[in-house]
Design an enzyme around this catalytic site. Sequence first.
Site, mmCIF file in Angstrom:
data_model
loop_
_atom_site.group_PDB
_atom_site.id
_atom_site.type_symbol
_atom_site.label_atom_id
_atom_site.label_comp_id
_atom_site.label_asym_id
_atom_site.label_seq_id
_atom_site.Cartn_x
_atom_site.Cartn_y
_atom_site.Cartn_z
ATOM 1 N N GLY A 49 -7.244 29.365 7.694
ATOM 2 C CA GLY A 49 -8.625 29.168 7.270
ATOM 3 C C GLY A 49 -8.810 28.305 6.043
ATOM 4 N N HIS A 78 -4.301 6.300 0.103
ATOM 5 C CA HIS A 78 -4.126 7.420 1.030
ATOM 6 C C HIS A 78 -4.574 8.728 0.384
ATOM 7 C CE1 HIS A 78 -0.934 5.225 3.674
ATOM 8 N NE2 HIS A 78 -2.140 5.165 4.210
ATOM 9 N N HIS A 86 -2.796 10.703 -2.170
ATOM 10 C CA HIS A 86 -2.708 10.142 -3.520
ATOM 11 C C HIS A 86 -4.059 10.079 -4.225
ATOM 12 C CE1 HIS A 86 1.581 8.789 -3.465
ATOM 13 N NE2 HIS A 86 1.380 9.055 -2.189
ATOM 14 N N ASP A 143 10.098 7.210 -3.711
ATOM 15 C CA ASP A 143 9.721 7.871 -2.452
ATOM 16 C C ASP A 143 10.936 8.407 -1.691
ATOM 17 O OD1 ASP A 143 8.521 8.538 -0.039
ATOM 18 O OD2 ASP A 143 7.921 6.479 0.464
ATOM 19 N N HIS A 157 4.592 2.716 16.850
ATOM 20 C CA HIS A 157 4.305 3.025 15.451
ATOM 21 C C HIS A 157 5.547 2.777 14.609
ATOM 22 C CE1 HIS A 157 2.409 4.748 11.956
ATOM 23 N NE2 HIS A 157 3.442 5.535 11.773
ATOM 24 N N HIS A 178 7.148 4.267 5.154
ATOM 25 C CA HIS A 178 8.068 4.662 4.079
ATOM 26 C C HIS A 178 9.471 4.094 4.303
ATOM 27 C CE1 HIS A 178 5.167 7.691 2.616
ATOM 28 N NE2 HIS A 178 4.848 7.785 3.896
#
Lengths: 545, 545
Positions: free
Chosen positions: A46, A73, A76, A193, A362, A366
């Site tokens: 929930g 994004h 961020h 990253d 796709h 990263h």
Amino acid sequence: MSSKKLKIIPIGGLGEVGKNMMVYEYDGSILIVDTGMMFPENDMLGIDYIIPDFEYVRKRKDMVRGIVFTHGHMDHIGAVSHIVEEISAPLYATPLTRGLIEVKLSEDRLLSKVNLNTIHAGDCFNVGPFKVEAFHVCHSIPDTVGLGISSPAGLVVHASDYKFDPTPVDGWPTDFAKLADFSGRGVLALLADSTNADQPGWTPSEKELDTALDKIFQTAPGRIIIASFASLVSRMKQVAKAAERYGRKMAFVGYSMCQNSEMAHKLGYLNIPDDVLVDLNEALSMKPRDVVLMATGSQGEPYSIMGRLSRGTNRRFDLLEDDTVVLSSHTIPGNEESVYQTINRLFQRGANVVYAPLSHIHVSGHAKQDEMKLMINLVNPKYLIPVHGELRHLKQHAILAAEAGFPAENIAAVENGQVLEFEDGEMTIGERIPGGYVFVDGARVGDIGPSVVREREALAQDGVVMISLVLNHKGQLQTDPEIVSRGFVYKHGDSDIMDETQKKVIDLVKKTKGGIHEQVVKSVRSFLYSKTKKRPVVLVTLSWV
Amino acid sequence: MSSKKLKIIPIGGLGEVGKNMMVYEYDGSILIVDTGMMFPENDMLGIDYIIPDFEYVRKRKDMVRGIVFTHGHMDHIGAVSHIVEEISAPLYATPLTRGLIEVKLSEDRLLSKVNLNTIHAGDCFNVGPFKVEAFHVCHSIPDTVGLGISSPAGLVVHASDYKFDPTPVDGWPTDFAKLADFSGRGVLALLADSTNADQPGWTPSEKELDTALDKIFQTAPGRIIIASFASLVSRMKQVAKAAERYGRKMAFVGYSMCQNSEMAHKLGYLNIPDDVLVDLNEALSMKPRDVVLMATGSQGEPYSIMGRLSRGTNRRFDLLEDDTVVLSSHTIPGNEESVYQTINRLFQRGANVVYAPLSHIHVSGHAKQDEMKLMINLVNPKYLIPVHGELRHLKQHAILAAEAGFPAENIAAVENGQVLEFEDGEMTIGERIPGGYVFVDGARVGDIGPSVVREREALAQDGVVMISLVLNHKGQLQTDPEIVSRGFVYKHGDSDIMDETQKKVIDLVKKTKGGIHEQVVKSVRSFLYSKTKKRPVVLVTLSWV
């Protein structure tokens, strides 16, 4: 009294994915990089979304000199409204990132409240004692920057999300020269990253998708409907180019797709020829095989365009027999089931569905393992701080670096809240500040804690049974107990069990002196378990008349 | 009146994964192949497991001549107790499969009730009008068979779960000769596994895992703890061999691992040298680097050994600093989040964790695309019926076959409940019988329907608020309303909102004439939504005194 140490404090983004916020503190001044949100995991029942626990900066709000964003994004920028409501400091962002922040702040009626500054890759600006140098990096959204952050303690390279795509769709590769320049000046620490730290090799270039798109555009007998993220501007560009190559018209579907593509167009990040782009109504009136649509819903979200198409509940149009639906995105962990359910429903309605791993439709935004090693070699930092990822990714980033010869004792694979201190060129692990999640649910921020989620779990497991007792001052029932249940048995009036429960309660109240509430809860729970092997939540109210 | 048609009726296993049950019907006789269960998906709240809706055979119980099992995985045998409680027909299974069925039936105190027959690969036996020829196939559990099922309508090859491993751990490859034999006799229809229809290539041989195991055994500084499925007997064998190669002792941990390895040992499917196998207590008293443990919990189940080790709540032993934990299994879709949470927790406790894709530490038990094409070419059937998989897998199996030249009109990629009829060598799509899920929850079978799951969803979303009213015959409140909530707000006594709600209800009851229940529910719902943007379930009881 201020210290001349540099402190780096991860508020979000270490030991979890999707909620990035980093604090740099020097000489009584704070610089914040990014303010992200994350979506809840399946077991956070929930909850709408989660923001970082920024108590540390809330207590030091007068020290905050600025908030710099690396890209647009949600993980961020998504918590920006919650932050600027409490902290007034100038914001810095590149044009597209700024555009997306403005949308967010407008929705929350906060735009007029903030001091928002545009920066560009290559800019150098000061935020309190920090000199910040923004440099371009490739990522799955345009206008992403990494940051060189200098203070008297040294130069820290904050390489947020990045990859080294040699042929990016916008023709703008990662700024190798700047990384080499940093390296020449000497880098104290690199924050980089870790998202794909368990993926071998090198993330393929976005250009490679063109081959997969070509195959689809060559063979699709009817409409092509491409589902992706609304922020994936480079994907919009690639689809537009494929549409141009194969003589199809392109239309965007849905609020966020239309809004983001318009903004990207206005700011010059997305140029689609006028004779390719049409509006949805026009597209729907054309022959199916002349059309490609682009929509959201690649994560199986039930109320997205793809979710509604798969259920036959979309308002403006339905699936057609020969439609080819393309899911051009990776599936965020935790969403697999709903994505596959959506794919199955689309097949049921007669569409053909193209998705990974069936097609290379796709690529990740990263860096993978070899790029991560390259970043370390290019920047050549003294210390490495893996960021962005679950603990397993941070640990793997550390293992990789050590394999590549980086001294293991100079790597800090730590979790949120772990203060890292730098003084005289040496890193020490400092205190651990409280950190973690703040749940946002409905209009309320932070008042939903783990205990409420645990209650919801119990309710979800076996439902709830509610019993109302009316008693006089002697503790005698004044009428038969009322019993109601939800989520417990097949029919609300599963009369045997409910009747038996009622009799049980009547008997019990007659016998019990004092502690009626506890007695009834206990006895009903064990009675229902013995009958059904289920443990519903039992709620009892006592009314005294 | 019986028909001379052959009917093939998928009761479970088509258009879903993990609940396989197929009915063959000819001339008033029924043969059942497999009776599987499946575990609930994330959105089936509180459900323990799911069995096929076998109403069709329940109504025709006197026609059932036998139940044949292809192998001992739960998705093929897990519903056996539910079936044999209602249908008495002889059961047929190979030794290991029979052993696993016996365990299940013993647990449910049904073993004495059934007529259980042992078959072997290569056997031919009659079940009513059906001649059944069992033939060996490779899979991730030993003793798996496919079935040639002949009736006057023709020969059907039921290739359940299979792969073509050229170097299986038990040295027993899939029976190519039998497949060629069937092909020579002419095959009416092939039913074949679609699980990996979206995976290109060929499933690697289990032998290839030895390389990954070697690397781990060579470098692990302390204990090795390998998590896998309790049914993966071939993995046990490989780990035992690696233990032998590197001079470690091996122990099994946990009830199902110990039980299954013992049974496989007794039946001759698992021979571990006496000087390699030790019991857990002995293993725990040895030097860590001399030990390998094998346990369950590769899916992140909280109460498995791995789940408990990751939380520090395992009873017999804890993780040690230098432990290497190996997850040797694939993650079942829907379990990703809990698996990754477990991995992160294991890292937090100082273990190193090896998992896919970091290491090639698991291979699938199912054929991939090239093997699926090979199966079609080997058997050369007139009709193809893709089985075992979600609809997307069945459709992809059909696309593959068509690409390989199989006539598309002779492929039936259908879902559960779709009757397929064969007469004079021709297939027609028959009626659709009701089918789908039967939920098993606690002691109750089938009384938990989607409506109860939807109620649980609502409860899980925003919790529940319960209001008790005591009224006299004029509809006047006799005492203040009692209000209780669970899963709604941070503190149960979030007094502002609950106090305001109480006042609201008192006012409303004063004004309302009739329909008090509906009025109170409606008004409280909209009041709480306006205050919190949440929609808890509102339950109201009225007691009349």
